[in-house]
Design a protein around this motif. Structure first.
Motif, mmCIF file in Angstrom:
data_model
loop_
_atom_site.group_PDB
_atom_site.id
_atom_site.type_symbol
_atom_site.label_atom_id
_atom_site.label_comp_id
_atom_site.label_asym_id
_atom_site.label_seq_id
_atom_site.Cartn_x
_atom_site.Cartn_y
_atom_site.Cartn_z
ATOM 1 N N ARG A 115 0.829 -1.205 0.000
ATOM 2 C CA ARG A 115 0.000 0.000 0.000
ATOM 3 C C ARG A 115 0.869 1.263 0.000
ATOM 4 N NH1 ARG A 115 -5.126 1.293 2.980
ATOM 5 N NH2 ARG A 115 -4.811 -0.470 4.404
ATOM 6 N N ALA A 116 1.909 1.271 0.850
ATOM 7 C CA ALA A 116 2.798 2.427 0.930
ATOM 8 C C ALA A 116 3.538 2.645 -0.388
ATOM 9 C CB ALA A 116 3.804 2.237 2.065
ATOM 10 N N ASP A 117 3.980 1.558 -1.007
ATOM 11 C CA ASP A 117 4.661 1.636 -2.304
ATOM 12 C C ASP A 117 3.748 2.251 -3.362
ATOM 13 O OD1 ASP A 117 5.136 0.317 -5.109
ATOM 14 O OD2 ASP A 117 7.048 0.085 -4.086
ATOM 15 N N ALA A 118 2.519 1.740 -3.457
ATOM 16 C CA ALA A 118 1.577 2.221 -4.469
ATOM 17 C C ALA A 118 1.174 3.670 -4.225
ATOM 18 C CB ALA A 118 0.342 1.326 -4.496
ATOM 19 N N ALA A 119 0.975 4.035 -2.965
ATOM 20 C CA ALA A 119 0.566 5.407 -2.635
ATOM 21 C C ALA A 119 1.661 6.414 -2.994
ATOM 22 C CB ALA A 119 0.228 5.507 -1.150
ATOM 23 N N THR A 120 2.909 6.050 -2.741
ATOM 24 C CA THR A 120 4.031 6.933 -3.054
ATOM 25 C C THR A 120 4.156 7.147 -4.560
ATOM 26 O OG1 THR A 120 5.212 6.118 -1.096
ATOM 27 C CG2 THR A 120 6.511 7.284 -2.746
ATOM 28 N N ARG A 121 4.018 6.086 -5.319
ATOM 29 C CA ARG A 121 4.091 6.197 -6.778
ATOM 30 C C ARG A 121 2.914 7.001 -7.333
ATOM 31 N NH1 ARG A 121 7.440 1.974 -9.259
ATOM 32 N NH2 ARG A 121 8.480 0.776 -7.617
ATOM 33 N N LEU A 122 1.729 6.804 -6.759
ATOM 34 C CA LEU A 122 0.553 7.539 -7.225
ATOM 35 C C LEU A 122 0.708 9.036 -6.977
ATOM 36 C CD1 LEU A 122 -2.309 7.749 -8.316
ATOM 37 C CD2 LEU A 122 -3.154 7.171 -6.027
ATOM 38 N N SER A 160 -0.634 11.897 -22.918
ATOM 39 C CA SER A 160 -1.236 10.567 -22.834
ATOM 40 C C SER A 160 -0.402 9.627 -21.977
ATOM 41 C CB SER A 160 -1.401 9.984 -24.242
ATOM 42 O OG SER A 160 -1.895 8.672 -24.199
ATOM 43 N N GLN A 161 0.919 9.669 -22.153
ATOM 44 C CA GLN A 161 1.785 8.795 -21.369
ATOM 45 C C GLN A 161 1.735 9.136 -19.882
ATOM 46 O OE1 GLN A 161 5.719 7.661 -23.076
ATOM 47 N NE2 GLN A 161 5.153 8.955 -24.788
ATOM 48 N N MET A 162 1.694 10.440 -19.569
ATOM 49 C CA MET A 162 1.613 10.847 -18.171
ATOM 50 C C MET A 162 0.258 10.469 -17.574
ATOM 51 S SD MET A 162 4.517 12.136 -17.321
ATOM 52 C CE MET A 162 5.173 10.839 -18.379
ATOM 53 N N ALA A 163 -0.807 10.623 -18.362
ATOM 54 C CA ALA A 163 -2.140 10.253 -17.882
ATOM 55 C C ALA A 163 -2.243 8.744 -17.673
ATOM 56 C CB ALA A 163 -3.201 10.722 -18.871
ATOM 57 N N THR A 164 -1.655 7.993 -18.597
ATOM 58 C CA THR A 164 -1.674 6.532 -18.475
ATOM 59 C C THR A 164 -0.908 6.080 -17.239
ATOM 60 O OG1 THR A 164 -1.839 6.242 -20.877
ATOM 61 C CG2 THR A 164 -1.029 4.365 -19.593
ATOM 62 N N ALA A 165 0.235 6.730 -16.985
ATOM 63 C CA ALA A 165 1.026 6.389 -15.794
ATOM 64 C C ALA A 165 0.227 6.670 -14.528
ATOM 65 C CB ALA A 165 2.325 7.195 -15.786
ATOM 66 N N ARG A 166 -0.504 7.787 -14.532
ATOM 67 C CA ARG A 166 -1.309 8.121 -13.352
ATOM 68 C C ARG A 166 -2.472 7.149 -13.170
ATOM 69 N NH1 ARG A 166 -6.518 9.231 -12.977
ATOM 70 N NH2 ARG A 166 -6.367 10.622 -14.776
ATOM 71 N N VAL A 167 -3.132 6.794 -14.278
ATOM 72 C CA VAL A 167 -4.261 5.855 -14.202
ATOM 73 C C VAL A 167 -3.781 4.491 -13.716
ATOM 74 C CG1 VAL A 167 -5.940 4.562 -15.577
ATOM 75 C CG2 VAL A 167 -5.678 7.020 -15.921
ATOM 76 N N ASN A 168 -2.641 4.043 -14.245
ATOM 77 C CA ASN A 168 -2.095 2.754 -13.811
ATOM 78 C C ASN A 168 -1.724 2.781 -12.330
ATOM 79 O OD1 ASN A 168 -2.371 1.699 -16.376
ATOM 80 N ND2 ASN A 168 -0.253 2.095 -16.971
ATOM 81 N N GLU A 187 -3.410 0.556 -9.391
ATOM 82 C CA GLU A 187 -2.585 -0.264 -8.503
ATOM 83 C C GLU A 187 -2.827 0.107 -7.041
ATOM 84 O OE1 GLU A 187 0.370 -3.189 -7.565
ATOM 85 O OE2 GLU A 187 -0.855 -2.779 -9.335
ATOM 86 N N ALA A 188 -2.933 1.411 -6.779
ATOM 87 C CA ALA A 188 -3.174 1.857 -5.411
ATOM 88 C C ALA A 188 -4.528 1.374 -4.908
ATOM 89 C CB ALA A 188 -3.101 3.387 -5.333
ATOM 90 N N ALA A 189 -5.538 1.401 -5.780
ATOM 91 C CA ALA A 189 -6.866 0.929 -5.385
ATOM 92 C C ALA A 189 -6.837 -0.558 -5.027
ATOM 93 C CB ALA A 189 -7.867 1.186 -6.507
ATOM 94 N N SER A 215 -7.406 -2.070 -1.255
ATOM 95 C CA SER A 215 -8.463 -3.058 -1.023
ATOM 96 C C SER A 215 -7.903 -4.296 -0.340
ATOM 97 C CB SER A 215 -9.116 -3.440 -2.352
ATOM 98 O OG SER A 215 -10.100 -4.433 -2.171
ATOM 99 N N GLN A 216 -6.756 -4.754 -0.826
ATOM 100 C CA GLN A 216 -6.139 -5.933 -0.224
ATOM 101 C C GLN A 216 -5.747 -5.669 1.232
ATOM 102 O OE1 GLN A 216 -2.900 -6.631 -2.948
ATOM 103 N NE2 GLN A 216 -4.088 -8.045 -4.214
ATOM 104 N N ALA A 217 -5.136 -4.499 1.464
ATOM 105 C CA ALA A 217 -4.708 -4.172 2.823
ATOM 106 C C ALA A 217 -5.909 -4.038 3.758
ATOM 107 C CB ALA A 217 -3.892 -2.880 2.817
ATOM 108 N N ASP A 218 -6.983 -3.412 3.270
ATOM 109 C CA ASP A 218 -8.177 -3.248 4.106
ATOM 110 C C ASP A 218 -8.810 -4.598 4.435
ATOM 111 O OD1 ASP A 218 -7.851 -0.526 4.086
ATOM 112 O OD2 ASP A 218 -9.292 -0.145 2.486
ATOM 113 N N THR A 219 -8.832 -5.488 3.445
ATOM 114 C CA THR A 219 -9.413 -6.819 3.672
ATOM 115 C C THR A 219 -8.632 -7.586 4.728
ATOM 116 O OG1 THR A 219 -10.241 -6.942 1.393
ATOM 117 C CG2 THR A 219 -9.995 -9.020 2.586
ATOM 118 N N ILE A 220 -7.310 -7.543 4.610
ATOM 119 C CA ILE A 220 -6.472 -8.278 5.574
ATOM 120 C C ILE A 220 -6.551 -7.628 6.952
ATOM 121 C CG2 ILE A 220 -4.114 -8.978 6.113
ATOM 122 C CD1 ILE A 220 -3.612 -9.147 3.094
#
Length: 484
Positions: free
Chosen positions: A79-86, A416-424, A428-430, A434-439
């Motif tokens: 979660r921390a990894d994904a949030a930092t990248r986002l 487009s590339q920057m938008a795609t990177a943000r969407v990806n 990933e963060a979502a 979700s996984q972290a919240d479930t666990i």
């Protein structure tokens, strides 16, 4: 059963209920405390000479589902990894903006092209020529600002790495110290549960920085390893991690060339060895500093070079040579593909047309290298410049672009590339959230259940009342005996 034995049984029952009530109170009071594990009273039948002898309190145990706890730590690291990248992807997309929105790079390019078209229709109008210079300056300034934003993100990531490393060293030292204290209490027969809770909370904080695996050792101690196998703590002395922050990061500084890498016990790790620390905020910040941000900077530099080259060609402006600067410059000089790193941060308008720098706006019409203002009605150069921006030209060698495209299309590709990177990154963060919240929900389910604790409290109350009645009955019997 003798009166003495009955009294002993009742007293042991009262003692057990008192300890059980303390455990329930602690559970309810710390139900939301991070790292706290539910306490359960362990009792057994106490025998004396083969006869029942009341209740013996064997101790208070911590109820922890080790496998779920391990999963939770790995999930929090992800979660921390994904949030930092986002956060990074969002900041760069916002800096570039969306064409049509005020302050966006696309709007700055559109305004510049519009100014060129307007000036071409009235090349004699000095105000329109000055407007071209102003819009060109605004376009260069927007590129500079976005490039600065990328380097600010790299600097912030570099500083975050230093903070993460300092936090890791402090936390590992605390875990090692708690290992020693727990061993002392275990040897003394005392209850170290509160220290176990404290240690569990610290390890969970470590897991956000780097995914960690916990291995139980003798005397209640634990060893810590990263998910990829690097030793963090195994024994009395934790691994010493070090990192030197760069201060201000610039586009030309790269990992191993002006930027520090992570060191383990005084030995700097290579890029391939850094995979041992993959997964948490530490790895994400290294990725931003050394991979994601440089990739974004490279795209901006390619775009800036394309803009520069389109208006620096002698075929567009015959008054300049293949070695002289065009309308846009690399900090005053002609740009080259070989030295394009950081060009988006250095690109500027040629001083020859900037009045505040001693230039003349008429050179936009007559040519950057013209010695006289020429015919005021000549729009040839203005039309050529506008056409150069709108022409589908081949991509320069050594850039990330390919095929033939207009400058606006190349900018759209960057957007487009920057938008795609943000969407990806957002996707990933979502998933990771979700996984972290479930666990976490599973971990909480194994924790303190207030309803179950209240039920235990009622049982202890009933047990207390029963034992108290036994003592009261004994008291009545003793009074009657003494009255005889």
């Amino acid at each position: 059963m003798s009166i003495a034995r009955a009294l002993g049984n009742a007293i042991s029952g009262l003692t057990a209920t008192a300890r059980g009530t303390e455990a329930v109170a602690a559970n309810l009071a710390n139900a939301s405390t991070p790292g706290y594990a539910r306490r359960d009273l362990v009792v057994s039948a106490q025998t004396a000479g083969g006869n029942a002898g009341g209740v013996r309190v064997d101790g208070v145990t911590r109820s922890v589902n080790a496998s779920v706890l391990s999963e939770s730590r790995l999930a929090e690291a992800a979660r921390a990894d994904a949030a930092t990248r986002l956060d990074f992807a969002t900041s760069i997309e916002d800096a570039i903006g969306i064409t049509g929105n005020t302050g966006s790079l696309g709007s700055a390019l559109s305004d510049f092209q519009t100014a060129l078209t307007s000036a071409a229709s009235r090349p004699d109008d000095e105000i329109r020529l000055a407007q071209v210079v102003d819009k060109a300056t605004a376009l260069a300034t927007r590129l500079n600002a976005i490039s600065d934003e990328v380097q600010v993100a790299r600097t912030a990531a570099d500083q975050a790495i230093a903070t993460d490393v300092a936090t890791l060293n402090t936390a590992l030292a605390q875990v090692a110290d708690l290992n020693r204290k727990i061993a002392v209490l275990e040897a003394d027969g005392s209850d170290p549960s509160s220290l176990y809770d404290q240690r569990q909370g610290i390890i969970s904080e470590i897991a956000k920085i780097v995914p960690v695996q916990e291995v139980t050792r003798a005397a209640g101690a634990v060893a810590l390893f990263t998910a990829e196998g690097a030793v963090l703590l195994d024994g009395t002395t934790p691994t010493e991690l070090s990192f030197t922050a760069a201060g201000q990061v610039t586009a030309d500084r790269t990992a191993g060339s002006g930027l520090s890498m992570l060191s383990q016990n005084g030995v700097e790790l290579t890029q391939s060895q850094m995979r041992l620390y993959a997964g948490g905020s530490l790895a994400a910040n290294f990725a931003i500093r050394d991979e994601l941000a440089p990739e974004a900077q490279n795209l901006l530099d390619d775009l800036a070079l394309d803009l520069h080259d389109r208006l620096a060609a002698p075929a567009v402006d015959p008054t300049i040579t293949a070695a002289s600067a065009g309308l846009f410059t690399d900090d005053g000089a002609r740009a080259s593909a070989a030295e394009k790193t950081g060009l988006a941060g250095r690109i500027s308008v040629n001083d020859a047309v900037v009045e505040s720098e001693g230039g003349e706006a008429w050179r936009i019409r007559a040519g950057l290298g013209a010695s006289t203002s020429g015919a005021v009605g000549d729009s040839t150069l203005l039309v050529a410049m506008s056409g150069a921006l709108s022409e589908a030209s081949a991509a320069a060698t050594g850039t990330a672009f390919s095929g033939r495209a207009t400058l606006a299309a190349r900018l759209a590709s960057v957007e487009s590339q920057m938008a795609t990177a943000r969407v990806n990154a957002q996707s990933e963060a979502a998933i990771r959230n979700s996984q972290a919240d479930t666990i976490t929900t599973r971990l909480t389910a194994d924790g303190v259940d207030s309803d179950a604790e209240m039920q235990k409290l009622l049982q202890y109350e009933q047990a207390y009342a029963a034992n108290a009645r036994v003592i009261q009955a004994i008291q009545t019997m003793m009074d009657q005996i003494l009255e005889i």
